[in-house]
Design a protein around this motif. Structure first.
Motif, PDB file in Angstrom:
ATOM      1  N   ARG A 145     -15.290  -1.676  -7.706  1.00  0.00           N
ATOM      2  CA  ARG A 145     -16.168  -1.693  -8.783  1.00  0.00           C
ATOM      3  C   ARG A 145     -16.460  -2.842  -9.435  1.00  0.00           C
ATOM      4  NH1 ARG A 145     -14.876   3.080 -10.621  1.00  0.00           N
ATOM      5  NH2 ARG A 145     -13.317   2.558 -12.030  1.00  0.00           N
ATOM      6  N   VAL A 146     -15.182  -3.622  -9.568  1.00  0.00           N
ATOM      7  CA  VAL A 146     -15.298  -4.884 -10.191  1.00  0.00           C
ATOM      8  C   VAL A 146     -15.462  -5.908  -9.262  1.00  0.00           C
ATOM      9  CG1 VAL A 146     -13.725  -3.996 -12.224  1.00  0.00           C
ATOM     10  CG2 VAL A 146     -12.581  -5.235 -10.239  1.00  0.00           C
ATOM     11  N   GLY A 147     -15.865  -6.064  -8.286  1.00  0.00           N
ATOM     12  CA  GLY A 147     -16.282  -7.011  -7.442  1.00  0.00           C
ATOM     13  C   GLY A 147     -15.261  -7.537  -6.196  1.00  0.00           C
ATOM     14  N   PHE A 148     -14.062  -6.686  -5.972  1.00  0.00           N
ATOM     15  CA  PHE A 148     -13.378  -6.996  -4.876  1.00  0.00           C
ATOM     16  C   PHE A 148     -13.716  -6.519  -3.549  1.00  0.00           C
ATOM     17  CE2 PHE A 148     -10.347  -7.684  -8.247  1.00  0.00           C
ATOM     18  CZ  PHE A 148      -9.335  -8.542  -7.685  1.00  0.00           C
ATOM     19  N   SER A 149     -13.764  -7.138  -2.405  1.00  0.00           N
ATOM     20  CA  SER A 149     -14.036  -6.731  -1.097  1.00  0.00           C
ATOM     21  C   SER A 149     -12.733  -6.600  -0.292  1.00  0.00           C
ATOM     22  CB  SER A 149     -14.745  -7.863  -0.384  1.00  0.00           C
ATOM     23  OG  SER A 149     -16.115  -8.054  -1.173  1.00  0.00           O
ATOM     24  N   ILE A 150     -12.680  -5.563   0.531  1.00  0.00           N
ATOM     25  CA  ILE A 150     -11.642  -5.336   1.714  1.00  0.00           C
ATOM     26  C   ILE A 150     -11.481  -6.694   2.461  1.00  0.00           C
ATOM     27  CG2 ILE A 150     -10.731  -3.893   3.196  1.00  0.00           C
ATOM     28  CD1 ILE A 150     -11.863  -1.452   1.810  1.00  0.00           C
ATOM     29  N   LYS A 151     -10.446  -7.044   2.475  1.00  0.00           N
ATOM     30  CA  LYS A 151      -9.943  -8.040   3.444  1.00  0.00           C
ATOM     31  C   LYS A 151      -9.118  -7.704   4.653  1.00  0.00           C
ATOM     32  CE  LYS A 151      -8.155 -12.791   3.146  1.00  0.00           C
ATOM     33  NZ  LYS A 151      -7.638 -13.755   2.570  1.00  0.00           N
ATOM     34  N   GLY A 152      -8.567  -6.474   4.502  1.00  0.00           N
ATOM     35  CA  GLY A 152      -7.699  -6.208   5.628  1.00  0.00           C
ATOM     36  C   GLY A 152      -6.660  -5.364   5.074  1.00  0.00           C
ATOM     37  N   ASP A 153      -5.433  -5.048   5.895  1.00  0.00           N
ATOM     38  CA  ASP A 153      -4.194  -4.299   5.646  1.00  0.00           C
ATOM     39  C   ASP A 153      -3.109  -5.478   5.386  1.00  0.00           C
ATOM     40  OD1 ASP A 153      -5.538  -1.835   5.390  1.00  0.00           O
ATOM     41  OD2 ASP A 153      -5.542  -1.978   7.796  1.00  0.00           O
ATOM     42  N   VAL A 154      -2.217  -5.192   4.695  1.00  0.00           N
ATOM     43  CA  VAL A 154      -0.827  -5.944   4.690  1.00  0.00           C
ATOM     44  C   VAL A 154       0.202  -4.985   4.229  1.00  0.00           C
ATOM     45  CG1 VAL A 154      -1.218  -6.403   2.106  1.00  0.00           C
ATOM     46  CG2 VAL A 154      -0.005  -7.869   3.525  1.00  0.00           C
ATOM     47  N   MET A 155       1.463  -5.348   4.849  1.00  0.00           N
ATOM     48  CA  MET A 155       2.581  -4.457   4.809  1.00  0.00           C
ATOM     49  C   MET A 155       3.237  -5.409   3.343  1.00  0.00           C
ATOM     50  SD  MET A 155       3.119  -2.087   6.541  1.00  0.00           S
ATOM     51  CE  MET A 155       4.943  -1.663   6.650  1.00  0.00           C
ATOM     52  N   LEU A 156       3.506  -4.303   2.374  1.00  0.00           N
ATOM     53  CA  LEU A 156       4.152  -4.957   1.252  1.00  0.00           C
ATOM     54  C   LEU A 156       5.188  -4.100   0.843  1.00  0.00           C
ATOM     55  CD1 LEU A 156       3.646  -7.336  -0.687  1.00  0.00           C
ATOM     56  CD2 LEU A 156       2.242  -5.998  -1.922  1.00  0.00           C
ATOM     57  N   TYR A 157       6.581  -4.639   0.616  1.00  0.00           N
ATOM     58  CA  TYR A 157       7.845  -3.852   0.292  1.00  0.00           C
ATOM     59  C   TYR A 157       7.597  -2.440   1.098  1.00  0.00           C
ATOM     60  CZ  TYR A 157       6.346  -6.573  -3.755  1.00  0.00           C
ATOM     61  OH  TYR A 157       6.106  -7.707  -4.619  1.00  0.00           O
ATOM     62  N   GLY A 158       7.538  -2.674   2.276  1.00  0.00           N
ATOM     63  CA  GLY A 158       7.903  -1.836   3.278  1.00  0.00           C
ATOM     64  C   GLY A 158       6.683  -0.566   3.269  1.00  0.00           C
ATOM     65  N   SER A 159       5.498  -0.747   2.944  1.00  0.00           N
ATOM     66  CA  SER A 159       4.445   0.205   2.612  1.00  0.00           C
ATOM     67  C   SER A 159       3.150  -0.570   3.167  1.00  0.00           C
ATOM     68  CB  SER A 159       4.271   1.046   1.635  1.00  0.00           C
ATOM     69  OG  SER A 159       5.383   1.739   1.012  1.00  0.00           O
ATOM     70  N   PRO A 160       2.132   0.111   4.149  1.00  0.00           N
ATOM     71  CA  PRO A 160       1.024  -0.294   4.273  1.00  0.00           C
ATOM     72  C   PRO A 160      -0.054  -0.519   3.115  1.00  0.00           C
ATOM     73  CG  PRO A 160       1.179   1.814   5.346  1.00  0.00           C
ATOM     74  CD  PRO A 160       2.539   1.435   4.687  1.00  0.00           C
ATOM     75  N   ASN A 161      -0.693  -1.512   2.880  1.00  0.00           N
ATOM     76  CA  ASN A 161      -1.577  -1.583   1.787  1.00  0.00           C
ATOM     77  C   ASN A 161      -2.946  -2.136   2.140  1.00  0.00           C
ATOM     78  OD1 ASN A 161       0.043  -1.444  -1.278  1.00  0.00           O
ATOM     79  ND2 ASN A 161       1.489  -1.939   0.208  1.00  0.00           N
ATOM     80  N   THR A 162      -3.708  -1.559   1.326  1.00  0.00           N
ATOM     81  CA  THR A 162      -5.142  -2.397   1.621  1.00  0.00           C
ATOM     82  C   THR A 162      -5.120  -3.582   0.762  1.00  0.00           C
ATOM     83  OG1 THR A 162      -5.975  -0.339   1.742  1.00  0.00           O
ATOM     84  CG2 THR A 162      -7.763  -1.697   1.308  1.00  0.00           C
ATOM     85  N   LEU A 163      -5.612  -4.579   1.499  1.00  0.00           N
ATOM     86  CA  LEU A 163      -5.517  -6.157   0.815  1.00  0.00           C
ATOM     87  C   LEU A 163      -7.203  -6.150   0.670  1.00  0.00           C
ATOM     88  CD1 LEU A 163      -4.199  -8.671   0.281  1.00  0.00           C
ATOM     89  CD2 LEU A 163      -4.777  -9.476   2.487  1.00  0.00           C
ATOM     90  N   TYR A 164      -7.439  -6.590  -0.886  1.00  0.00           N
ATOM     91  CA  TYR A 164      -8.833  -6.954  -1.418  1.00  0.00           C
ATOM     92  C   TYR A 164      -8.627  -8.623  -1.683  1.00  0.00           C
ATOM     93  CZ  TYR A 164      -9.582  -1.796  -1.838  1.00  0.00           C
ATOM     94  OH  TYR A 164      -9.802  -0.635  -1.769  1.00  0.00           O
TER      95      TYR A 164
END
Length: 169
Positions: A145-164
């Motif tokens: 809603r605020v204008g971010f676009s999905i860039k892909g996925d990233v592992m962060l602190y041992g969990s898969p996250n959506t990267l914007y």
């Protein structure tokens, strides 16, 4: 008190040690622990250490960081929002968390837009990232809603996250 930005309903300002009680409350919200992390902040002393090593260290190192979000009319603290620089990510990223009684009222979007506008201009950033767990549907919707676009996925602190990524127009 250093004000980062003001919006129609909110004041976003840098954290101070007097905010420690609020930090204990916010970081122990069920949604914070589930979608962000259990920071093991249970006491005022823990909160002061969190502020020293987190937001305040970021202000000293980068000039920006997570900041307190308060209602403009009453100065009531309702959450935090800011841009931070994690060593795990190439670019600074937007972070936010709000007390449960203040979610679903547009405050997070309002704070995020204000913080992004201020930080991108003040610190000459070309873009800002954001990460969220795929199951955090409210946060995923807010970022879109605020204008971010999905860039892909990233592992962060041992969990898969959506990267914007947010690219200003």
């Amino acid at each position: 008190m250093k004000v980062v930005c003001e919006t129609e309903r909110l004041i976003v300002r840098q954290f101070e040690y007097s905010d420690a009680e609020f930090i204990v409350q916010l970081l122990n919200e069920e949604s914070f622990i589930r979608y962000i992390a259990d920071k093991n902040v249970r006491t005022i002393e823990d909160a002061c250490n969190y502020l020293t090593q987190g937001p305040m260290a970021s202000y000293d190192m980068y000039g920006f960081g997570l900041s307190m979000v308060c209602l403009k009319e009453t100065q009531t603290p309702i959450g935090m929002c800011g841009v931070l620089k994690r060593p795990e990510l190439d670019l600074p990223d937007l972070g936010y968390a709000f007390l449960s009684q203040y979610t679903g009222q547009g405050y997070a979007s309002e704070a995020a837009i204000g913080v992004l506008n201020h930080t991108l201009i003040t610190y000459s950033l070309d873009s800002v990232l954001a990460v969220t767990l795929p199951a955090n549907t409210r946060s995923n919707r807010l970022l879109s809603r605020v204008g971010f676009s999905i860039k892909g996925d990233v592992m962060l602190y041992g969990s898969p996250n959506t990267l914007y990524e947010f690219l200003p127009k």
